[in-house]
Motif scaffolding. Structure first.
Motif, PDB file in Angstrom:
ATOM      1  N   THR A  22       0.836  -1.203   0.000  1.00 13.94           N
ATOM      2  CA  THR A  22       0.000   0.000   0.000  1.00 13.94           C
ATOM      3  C   THR A  22       0.871   1.253   0.000  1.00 13.94           C
ATOM      4  OG1 THR A  22      -1.563  -1.284   1.278  1.00 13.94           O
ATOM      5  CG2 THR A  22      -1.951   1.084   1.214  1.00 13.94           C
ATOM      6  N   LEU A  23       0.501   2.213  -0.845  1.00 12.92           N
ATOM      7  CA  LEU A  23       1.241   3.477  -0.895  1.00 12.92           C
ATOM      8  C   LEU A  23       0.888   4.330   0.325  1.00 12.92           C
ATOM      9  CD1 LEU A  23       0.477   4.423  -4.630  1.00 12.92           C
ATOM     10  CD2 LEU A  23       2.496   3.235  -3.736  1.00 12.92           C
ATOM     11  N   PRO A  24       1.804   5.189   0.773  1.00 10.90           N
ATOM     12  CA  PRO A  24       1.481   6.072   1.901  1.00 10.90           C
ATOM     13  C   PRO A  24       0.339   7.044   1.601  1.00 10.90           C
ATOM     14  CG  PRO A  24       3.854   5.907   1.625  1.00 10.90           C
ATOM     15  CD  PRO A  24       3.238   5.243   0.425  1.00 10.90           C
ATOM     16  N   THR A  25       0.120   7.353   0.331  1.00 17.34           N
ATOM     17  CA  THR A  25      -0.951   8.283  -0.058  1.00 17.34           C
ATOM     18  C   THR A  25      -1.248   8.055  -1.540  1.00 17.34           C
ATOM     19  OG1 THR A  25      -1.305  10.605  -0.688  1.00 17.34           O
ATOM     20  CG2 THR A  25       0.921  10.004  -0.200  1.00 17.34           C
ATOM     21  N   ASN A  26      -2.435   8.461  -1.987  1.00 17.63           N
ATOM     22  CA  ASN A  26      -2.715   8.256  -3.412  1.00 17.63           C
ATOM     23  C   ASN A  26      -2.292   9.448  -4.273  1.00 17.63           C
ATOM     24  OD1 ASN A  26      -4.639  10.105  -2.825  1.00 17.63           O
ATOM     25  ND2 ASN A  26      -6.369   8.911  -3.550  1.00 17.63           N
ATOM     26  N   THR A  27      -1.750  10.491  -3.636  1.00 15.33           N
ATOM     27  CA  THR A  27      -1.187  11.555  -4.468  1.00 15.33           C
ATOM     28  C   THR A  27       0.210  11.097  -4.875  1.00 15.33           C
ATOM     29  OG1 THR A  27      -0.262  12.674  -2.576  1.00 15.33           O
ATOM     30  CG2 THR A  27      -2.447  13.378  -3.267  1.00 15.33           C
ATOM     31  N   TRP A  36       7.936   1.915   7.859  1.00 12.32           N
ATOM     32  CA  TRP A  36       7.048   2.012   9.030  1.00 12.32           C
ATOM     33  C   TRP A  36       5.617   2.352   8.630  1.00 12.32           C
ATOM     34  CZ3 TRP A  36       7.812   6.218  13.394  1.00 12.32           C
ATOM     35  CH2 TRP A  36       7.902   7.497  12.859  1.00 12.32           C
ATOM     36  N   ASP A  37       5.441   3.003   7.468  1.00 13.75           N
ATOM     37  CA  ASP A  37       4.080   3.223   6.969  1.00 13.75           C
ATOM     38  C   ASP A  37       3.375   1.878   6.825  1.00 13.75           C
ATOM     39  OD1 ASP A  37       5.857   5.423   5.933  1.00 13.75           O
ATOM     40  OD2 ASP A  37       3.942   6.279   5.333  1.00 13.75           O
ATOM     41  N   SER A  38       4.092   0.906   6.215  1.00 16.25           N
ATOM     42  CA  SER A  38       3.468  -0.390   5.959  1.00 16.25           C
ATOM     43  C   SER A  38       3.076  -1.105   7.241  1.00 16.25           C
ATOM     44  CB  SER A  38       4.420  -1.286   5.159  1.00 16.25           C
ATOM     45  OG  SER A  38       4.140  -1.133   3.798  1.00 16.25           O
ATOM     46  N   ALA A  39       3.879  -0.941   8.274  1.00 14.62           N
ATOM     47  CA  ALA A  39       3.534  -1.572   9.553  1.00 14.62           C
ATOM     48  C   ALA A  39       2.233  -0.964  10.102  1.00 14.62           C
ATOM     49  CB  ALA A  39       4.681  -1.395  10.541  1.00 14.62           C
ATOM     50  N   VAL A 355      -0.358  11.695  13.327  1.00 13.01           N
ATOM     51  CA  VAL A 355      -1.214  10.668  13.933  1.00 13.01           C
ATOM     52  C   VAL A 355      -0.398   9.483  14.452  1.00 13.01           C
ATOM     53  CG1 VAL A 355      -3.106   9.042  13.486  1.00 13.01           C
ATOM     54  CG2 VAL A 355      -3.196  11.342  12.529  1.00 13.01           C
ATOM     55  N   ASN A 356       0.677   9.128  13.751  1.00  8.37           N
ATOM     56  CA  ASN A 356       1.439   7.955  14.231  1.00  8.37           C
ATOM     57  C   ASN A 356       2.115   8.246  15.571  1.00  8.37           C
ATOM     58  OD1 ASN A 356       3.391   9.642  13.081  1.00  8.37           O
ATOM     59  ND2 ASN A 356       4.693   7.933  12.469  1.00  8.37           N
ATOM     60  N   CYS A 357       2.545   9.490  15.770  1.00  5.25           N
ATOM     61  CA  CYS A 357       3.158   9.830  17.065  1.00  5.25           C
ATOM     62  C   CYS A 357       2.117   9.724  18.175  1.00  5.25           C
ATOM     63  CB  CYS A 357       3.747  11.241  17.038  1.00  5.25           C
ATOM     64  SG  CYS A 357       5.173  11.381  15.952  1.00  5.25           S
ATOM     65  N   ASN A 358       0.915  10.241  17.891  1.00  2.00           N
ATOM     66  CA  ASN A 358      -0.140  10.146  18.898  1.00  2.00           C
ATOM     67  C   ASN A 358      -0.429   8.694  19.249  1.00  2.00           C
ATOM     68  OD1 ASN A 358      -0.215  12.855  18.422  1.00  2.00           O
ATOM     69  ND2 ASN A 358      -2.447  13.000  18.280  1.00  2.00           N
ATOM     70  N   TRP A 359      -0.448   7.856  18.221  1.00  2.00           N
ATOM     71  CA  TRP A 359      -0.759   6.440  18.444  1.00  2.00           C
ATOM     72  C   TRP A 359       0.320   5.776  19.302  1.00  2.00           C
ATOM     73  CZ3 TRP A 359       1.517   1.748  17.430  1.00  2.00           C
ATOM     74  CH2 TRP A 359       0.702   0.620  17.571  1.00  2.00           C
TER      75      TRP A 359
END
Ligand code: GLC
Length: 421
Positions: A22-27, A36-39, A355-359
């Protein structure tokens, strides 16, 4: 209303999905697979399609180097418009890749998925090859990123942290000698407003360090001693420590061991604690290249809560400091304390909410301060519901910035929304 947003989060991930990753974004901003995006994305999928979760993880690990490193970018497709592209890196055998890594959060996410889904031992055994690949990855860090056995792991490029232009790197980056006649063409600042992206000088330095590493053939034995950038970062070490703890747990389920990781957990934990000064409530990053210390109030320092230190006193101090850190903010958490001189409301990792930092911080808080954790969960959900799945947000106004339809924001929204564990 909420149901619709949950459906939108799922759709965002599905739209960003290519056949096996999966791409980090569709742009066009990030047209490849990021570590880490994929995780985080795999965790998002686990809320509605477990097959996609494991496919995402398997594809990421298919790019693992023979020595164990899992690269920060995998270029499954070559015809993409990205700088620096696969040619500029020129490495990765089975899959073209970058020559550096990113935080190994995958181990912790895999454990979370396995525990939540209550997999039987028999089922976990079917994932043995994934678990062993992650073992090789974490052991790679110990051998190659702490060859002097100091008990702390180094990163050799700011991109390895995942928080690329954080003020944490300002001092070490000031010492980088930019290559003569450097040639590269940025595309990111044509896609996203340039005041929300890193500066030209940052990119000159990123590309210079990358070229140096390439000149050394990415030989890990040389890189540690010769990279112009060699930093021990609190946030990275916290994520690494937690990854080791979670992997030891997973190895236990498949009757395997790693004496190397087990031993390292103890020394890493002791040394990590020393990077926090409870009296001054500051955190120390060590710039090994220049033999200096930097103290920057960054949210990533609080990843120490995620590391689950076996020390109630320090954990309580960390929570007190964190409450102070965000006292003035309408939207949590700014990536840099807004009182600090380096804070920039809109510029990427120099202030905005991620958002990932918050998570990560939420996961660290949930077993230590339930009430506070719940506030973080709700505030993050509200921000995303108001402003959609953006890459980052202003801590002052909530303004959504950077890429739209950002995968990890959608994935972690699902995770916040559908789980309390
Ligand atoms: C940027 C971010 C990094 C992320 C990547 C893809 O480089 O700084 O953390 O992994 O984009 O989203």
């Amino acid at each position: 209303m909420n149901k619709k947003i949950i459906e939108n989060a799922k759709k965002t991930l599905i739209r960003n999905r290519r056949s096996k990753y999966t791409l980090p974004t569709n742009t066009k901003l990030y047209p490849a697979q990021w570590n880490w995006d994929s995780a985080f994305i795999a965790l998002g999928y686990s809320n509605f399609n477990l097959n996609y979760s494991f496919k995402e993880i398997e594809t990421l690990l298919s790019g693992q180097w023979r020595d164990g490193m899992v690269p920060h970018i995998l270029f499954h497709k070559k015809d993409i418009n990205y700088t620096p592209n696969y040619k500029a890196w020129n490495c990765g055998k089975k899959v073209s890749s970058s020559g550096i890594t990113q935080p190994p959060i995958l181990a912790s996410i895999l454990r979370l998925i396995i525990e939540r889904k209550k997999f039987s031992k028999k089922k976990v055994i079917t994932y043995t090859s994934i678990i062993l690949k992650i073992k090789k990855y974490l052991e790679w860090f110990i051998r190659n990123r702490d060859p002097k056995q100091t008990g702390l792991i180094s990163i050799l490029h700011p991109w390895e942290s995942g928080y690329d232009n954080s003020p944490l790197w300002d001092k070490p980056m000031n010492n980088i000698k930019i290559e003569n006649n450097l040639k590269y063409k940025r595309k990111d600042n044509k896609i996203v407003k340039s005041d929300q992206r890193p500066l030209k000088i940052d990119y000159d330095r990123y590309v210079t360090i990358k070229n140096d590493l390439k000149k050394m053939n990415y030989n890990p034995k040389k890189l540690y001693y010769n990279s112009q950038f060699n930093v021990v970062d609190v946030g990275f070490n916290s994520l690494f420590l937690k990854a080791c703890k979670d992997l030891i747990f997973l190895l236990g389920l498949i009757n395997k061991k790693s004496p190397l990781l087990k031993k390292y957990i103890n020394i890493n934990e002791k040394n990590l604690i020393r990077l926090f000064n409870p009296k001054k409530r500051t955190f120390k990053n060590k710039d090994l290249k220049n033999q200096t210390i930097t103290e920057i109030p960054s949210i990533t320092n609080f990843f120490m809560l995620f590391a689950d230190l076996d020390n109630d006193k320090i954990n309580a101090e960390l929570i007190k400091s964190l409450k102070r850190y965000c006292k003035k903010e309408k939207y949590l958490f700014p990536s840099i304390n807004s009182d600090h001189k380096s804070f920039e409301e809109k510029r990427y990792w120099r202030g905005p909410v991620w958002v990932n930092c918050n998570w990560i911080v939420y996961q660290g808080l949930k077993n230590k301060d339930k009430k506070f954790a719940e506030i973080i969960r709700k505030k993050t959900i509200n921000l995303i519901e108001k402003k959609k799945f953006r890459e980052y947000y202003s801590s002052k106004t909530g303004l959504g910035m950077g890429a739209k339809n950002f995968s990890w924001s959608a994935a972690l929204y699902l995770d916040f929304k559908l789980n309390r564990s």
